[in-house]
Design a protein around this motif. Structure first.
Motif, PDB file in Angstrom:
ATOM      1  N   UNK A  85       0.829  -1.195   0.000  1.00 21.98           N
ATOM      2  CA  UNK A  85       0.000   0.000   0.000  1.00 21.98           C
ATOM      3  C   UNK A  85       0.862   1.243   0.000  1.00 21.98           C
ATOM      4  N   UNK A  86       0.241   2.311  -0.425  1.00 25.82           N
ATOM      5  CA  UNK A  86       0.907   3.587  -0.305  1.00 25.82           C
ATOM      6  C   UNK A  86       0.893   4.019   1.145  1.00 25.82           C
ATOM      7  N   UNK A 116     -11.409   3.999  -3.995  1.00 26.85           N
ATOM      8  CA  UNK A 116     -12.642   3.423  -3.437  1.00 26.85           C
ATOM      9  C   UNK A 116     -12.364   2.848  -2.042  1.00 26.85           C
ATOM     10  N   UNK A 117     -11.410   3.417  -1.343  1.00 30.11           N
ATOM     11  CA  UNK A 117     -11.043   2.912  -0.018  1.00 30.11           C
ATOM     12  C   UNK A 117     -12.076   3.322   1.025  1.00 30.11           C
ATOM     13  N   UNK A 156      -9.740  -5.250  -1.627  1.00 28.15           N
ATOM     14  CA  UNK A 156      -8.398  -5.572  -2.091  1.00 28.15           C
ATOM     15  C   UNK A 156      -7.472  -4.364  -2.115  1.00 28.15           C
ATOM     16  N   UNK A 157      -8.033  -3.173  -2.046  1.00 25.40           N
ATOM     17  CA  UNK A 157      -7.172  -1.993  -1.986  1.00 25.40           C
ATOM     18  C   UNK A 157      -7.047  -1.475  -0.567  1.00 25.40           C
ATOM     19  N   UNK A 178      -3.856  -0.387  -5.661  1.00 18.50           N
ATOM     20  CA  UNK A 178      -3.588  -0.065  -4.268  1.00 18.50           C
ATOM     21  C   UNK A 178      -4.284   1.250  -3.923  1.00 18.50           C
ATOM     22  N   UNK A 179      -4.844   1.334  -2.734  1.00 18.30           N
ATOM     23  CA  UNK A 179      -5.552   2.543  -2.339  1.00 18.30           C
ATOM     24  C   UNK A 179      -4.592   3.726  -2.227  1.00 18.30           C
ATOM     25  N   UNK A 180      -4.984   4.847  -2.802  1.00 19.36           N
ATOM     26  CA  UNK A 180      -4.176   6.060  -2.687  1.00 19.36           C
ATOM     27  C   UNK A 180      -4.357   6.724  -1.321  1.00 19.36           C
ATOM     28  N   UNK A 181      -5.497   6.504  -0.688  1.00 20.57           N
ATOM     29  CA  UNK A 181      -5.803   7.114   0.610  1.00 20.57           C
ATOM     30  C   UNK A 181      -6.368   6.017   1.496  1.00 20.57           C
TER      31      UNK A 181
END
Length: 546
Positions: free
Chosen positions: A34-35, A201-202, A392-393, A435-438
């Protein structure tokens, strides 16, 4: 709970799944890299972002409900770019003269469409809450009628993909290879169609949307009711916007540390459902189902073999038969998925499940479950990729598809068939591309403006009671109410006692006493009357255990 097998705790009664693979309840699809997490502690969106405007109109298929749409930034941390649409539904307070405000409801998932599920779940909300609150829900970003993740060009493509993917979980080496290839193909399709949306979409994105919606209805603080995955969304909101919490009921809880892999940057050894103990919760609930069924007459539980032990033995024999001599290649995996999902709602779910198992025992095709009432909006596309996109993100899972068979066998040793199901529920995340950005990963103990009410059920097949204990411990100020019952969520397995405590809390902030427990209104299957026993009725607090 599941998703494509999602636990991602998709809510239980929800939209009737088109396939057993398509998600059961509640907690499952994720990944491991993840980020950097967002650590924003600002209460509220950037001042430059105006609250969305809501133009409420009667819903086309259900005029007692109102519908609206809102526009919010795709990326709340960089709001000047693309926006996304959110679809909302509202049922106004039934006693307008006593209205106290707006309550936001999230039905779980991830991937639960509020425009469909809130109207279905609405009758289960406490009567006084329906009288005095406008109840608002929405399809989270990526889902349903909102700007949605849809990885197929048309319905025929989606149907073709589903037809070659095993139901429930893969039962042999050939099916395992097919399953892994199918979900890898799904991830590829999703990445090609809208890679930007997949990164936004986190749960943190949705929590920021929720705060925008709070502002849009003019509430200075949030009143919220979340079930299943909706509890993790609530916990995320409470820690991103702690000063905005007025009241928050979290029913059937996801352990926030298990979801975030204890904030570790390492790839987890176990997939999310096993970290949460969903496999053990399902196994314990299944044992209760078989025990109580075996103690009942066949007129009350069609699968009863006359005693708890004989009924458990009968179930084990049925599973062995389905594994070794399946009616079709997916019979075993599909049946286990149906059992896990069928444990969620006790009435009429358990009796219906017993009937389907008895049909299989006799070599018949099981009857379909009773359909749910039609929602006030057209049912949107709800492909398995919508739950996958969130899970998944947002939550780590092992990234090597090759390890899942060994994990399945280990889970089966501790939880039987349910362990196999919950292991594979998370496997689609092994090859998910985004991967989720936030992503919010904690801390979970920021002091909130008001305390939170956490509700946990003793035998929950998707989000075990330990998750409620963990949530109450993690949050800075929370009170745990124990429902000594069965099924996934106290909301859908009613207890007048739980409803009374929730109503008092939501209306005036009164928490249950420390250590308070409740019981459901009706137990599964009629229990034999003890010799000399007297049947009793009950009032509003008849379910109080202590």
């Amino acid at each position: 709970m599941p998703i494509s097998s999602s636990l991602c705790v998709r809510c239980v009664r929800c939209v009737r799944p088109r396939r057993a693979t398509a998600v059961v309840v509640a907690v499952v699809l994720c990944l491991s890299l993840f980020t950097a997490p967002s650590v924003s502690g600002v209460d509220g969106p950037p001042p430059s972002v105006p609250a969305p405007r809501l133009d409420w109109k009667p819903c086309v298929q259900g005029p007692e409900f109102d519908c609206a749409t809102a526009r919010v930034p795709l990326d709340h941390l960089d709001p000047g770019r693309r926006s996304v649409k959110l679809a909302l539904v509202r049922r106004k307070a039934t006693v307008p003269g006593r209205r106290v405000g707006t309550l936001f409801f999230n039905p779980g998932g991830p991937g639960g469409p509020g425009t469909v599920q809130m109207p279905q779940d609405y009758p289960f909300l406490p009567r006084e809450i329906r009288e005095r609150y406008d109840i608002v829900s929405w399809d989270p970003r990526g889902v349903g009628h909102s700007t949605a993740v849809n990885c197929f060009a048309n319905a025929a493509e989606a149907k073709a993909w589903a037809s070659r993917t095993p139901d429930g979980f893969p039962a042999d080496a050939e099916q395992r290879a097919t399953w892994i290839a199918s979900y890898k193909d799904l991830g590829r399709r999703c990445q090609e169609r809208d890679p930007q949306l997949l990164r936004h979409v986190s749960t943190a994105d949705t929590a920021r949307d929720l705060d925008q919606l709070r502002r849009a209805v003019g509430e200075p603080q949030l009143t919220y009711f979340g079930i299943s995955y909706g509890t993790f969304l609530g916990a995320t909101y409470a820690n991103l916007f702690p000063g905005k919490v007025r009241a928050m009921v979290l029913d059937s809880n996801v352990d926030p540390q298990a979801w975030s892999n204890h904030a570790s940057d390492q790839e987890p050894a176990l997939p999310l459902p096993l970290r949460m103990g969903a496999d053990r919760g399902a196994a314990a609930t299944l044992d209760q189902f078989l025990t109580r069924c075996g103690s009942a007459a066949t007129a009350d539980c069609g699968f009863s073999a006359g005693s708890p032990k004989a009924t458990r033995d009968k179930f084990d024999e049925l599973m062995r038969r389905l594994r070794e001599h399946p009616v079709s290649k997916s019979t075993y995996g599909r049946t286990v998925g149906d059992v896990v999902a069928g444990l969620n709602v006790v009435h009429p779910g358990w009796k219906d499940l017993a009937g389907r198992l008895q049909d299989l025992w006799r070599g018949r095709v099981p009857k379909s479950p009773t359909p749910l009432p039609a929602p006030p909006v057209p049912t949107p596309y709800l492909g398995v990729e919508q739950a996958s996109a969130v899970l998944c993100s947002d939550s780590p899972n092992p990234r090597d598809p090759g390890v899942y068979h060994a994990l399945e066998e280990a889970a089966a040793l501790r939880a039987g068939d349910a362990g196999r199901f919950w292991t594979w529920a998370a496997e689609p995340c092994a090859t998910w591309p985004a991967l989720a950005a936030d992503r919010y990963r904690g801390p979970w103990n920021k002091p909130t403006a008001h305390p939170v009410l956490v509700v946990g059920t003793s035998y929950d097949p998707a989000t075990p009671y330990a998750g409620a204990q963990a949530m109450a411990k993690e949050l800075a100020d929370a009170r745990l109410l124990t429902n000594q019952g069965y099924g996934h969520t106290a909301l859908l397995n009613p207890s007048s006692c739980v409803n009374e405590y929730e109503s008092r809390y939501l209306l005036d902030g009164t928490l249950p006493p420390a250590g308070a427990t409740c019981r459901p209104n009706v137990l599964p299957f009629p229990a034999p009357m003890p010799r000399g026993g007297v049947a009793t009725g009950g009032g509003a607090l008849a379910g109080v255990a202590s």
